[in-house]
Write a protein that holds these residues in place. Structure first.
Motif: not given
Length: 423
Positions: A83-90
């Motif tokens: 979830k944190a990775q997806l937010k960072e990429f987003g």
């Protein structure tokens, strides 16, 4: 706006086209390609993580249903960072896409292969000349003196009310204006254009969509409290009728005409060439706009040029057609024809119309698309042309038709104005 896929796949051709248009910031091309690579990499990584997260969620659900709680918890711990990775990429993707967009909108359209290479108006190509220039002798008056003599236009009164460049038309001058507008609209309707009445102010999205922003921001009147812009041409609201629309191929050609006043700051304009009606801050114009199939746009451009010439012929005005060189073209145009009429008293040519093909430059911003015969979503081509702008038409009509009896009105206009002479 140029399409990123085209830039990526035709880098050398894009750079050559930008150089021909004398665009200096060529480093933007490499920056745009690099940002596009980052964008695609971020999208790919985000999609991979999202797919893995979905797969893990399904696996966790299956294990929980089977009563294998410890195994499920182990997978859950392993995937807790998704979830944190997806937010960072987003977040990074949003930043990169904004940076990419900001750089893309700085690139002008690429010139068509037929555009002559040149730096200024002196390098424009004369395509044809039509009509004979009247020989009025050394006592011919310029239009601003004729306007005063026959009480047609009051420039000083307009300056008192608003400022320089806002004339007041009076008496037969006002009737000539109204007659020309109705004549141009009637002719456009006969030629298959559908008349529309549109707002005279537009929002930022509309000005951006047709390329006025950010290129011509300083040339437009900005209503700051409401963040609206007075239109510099009807092209802006008329073309925006189709913003974010998917049209049907059988609708082509989409043809509209509109009369509007036009507002332009004309910052930096000064000197003898702006006297009288030569350059104004507010003027009247009938505009024609077409949205067409990409395969038909250059045939359409020739058709629109011929149509404007037919108006000048009916007005009995000597004119010439120019193909603009690469250094004299507008930011968004791929190919432009200018029509000029000859001002006998001023002894110079005056531009009265520009007809341009923007190819996909505007439609990419507007998102005007259609499904082609293969079902693929495709950008339409947009074109527009002045048909016609009134100030310099009036100037040359007055100057070229001055006689001892008064100013002769071309026969085609008599039914519209109700008089044969201004005397």
């Amino acid at each position: 706006m140029l399409q990123i896929s085209y830039i990526r796949e035709n880098k050398d051709k894009v750079i050559a086209g930008l150089q021909k248009k004398h665009f200096k910031e060529l480093n933007l091309v490499d920056e745009i390609i690099a940002l596009d690579e980052s964008r695609r990499s971020l999208q790919s990584n985000s999609e991979s993580i999202a797919a893995e997260a979905n797969s893990s969620a399904k696996q966790i659900g299956d294990l929980m249903r089977q009563g294998k709680k410890e195994e499920a918890e182990a997978i859950k711990a392993k995937t807790s960072g998704f979830k944190a990775q997806l937010k960072e990429f987003g977040d990074e993707l949003v930043r990169v896409e904004q940076d990419l967009h900001d750089k893309l909108v700085q690139l002008p359209n690429l010139p068509h292969e037929s555009v002559p290479t040149g730096v200024s108006a002196d390098d424009n190509e004369v395509v044809l000349e039509h009509g004979d220039i009247p020989n009025l002798g050394e006592h011919a008056l310029p239009h601003w003196e004729l306007a005063a003599k026959y009480k047609l236009i009051d420039f000083e009164l307009g300056t008192k009310i608003a400022g320089a460049g806002f004339p007041v038309y009076t008496g037969k001058g006002a009737r000539l204006q109204r007659g020309l507008i109705n004549f141009f609209l009637d002719e456009a309707i006969k030629a298959g254009y559908e008349e529309v009445q549109v707002p005279h102010a537009v929002n930022e999205a509309s000005a951006y969509a047709t390329g006025q922003l950010p290129d011509k921001e300083g040339q437009m009147y900005h209503v700051t409290n409401d963040d609206m812009y007075l239109i510099p041409t009807a092209e802006v609201p008329v073309t925006n009728l189709y913003r974010d629309e998917i049209v049907k191929e059988e609708q082509f050609p989409i043809k509209h005409c509109a009369y509007t006043p036009c507002f332009r700051r004309e910052a930096g304009s000064y000197g003898a060439h702006v006297r009288g009606l030569n350059r104004l801050h507010q003027f009247d114009k009938v505009e024609t706009v077409q949205i067409v199939h990409p395969d038909k746009s250059y045939d359409t451009l020739e058709e629109m040029s011929t149509y404007v010439q037919s108006l000048l012929q009916k007005l009995e005005l000597p004119y010439r057609v120019l193909r603009l060189c690469s250094g004299d073209m507008s930011f968004g145009s791929a190919l432009t024809y200018d029509m000029e009429t000859y001002s006998t008293a001023q002894e110079r040519w005056l531009e009265v119309s520009s007809v341009s093909n923007f190819e996909t430059f505007q439609s990419n911003r507007l998102k005007v698309r259609f499904r082609n015969e293969d079902g693929k979503m495709t950008l339409a081509h947009t074109l527009n042309g002045s048909a016609l702008a009134l100030p310099r038409i009036v100037a040359t009509l007055l100057e070229n038709n001055q006689t001892e009896k008064g100013i002769r009105i071309p026969a085609v206009l008599v039914p519209y104005v109700g008089f044969e002479y201004i005397d």
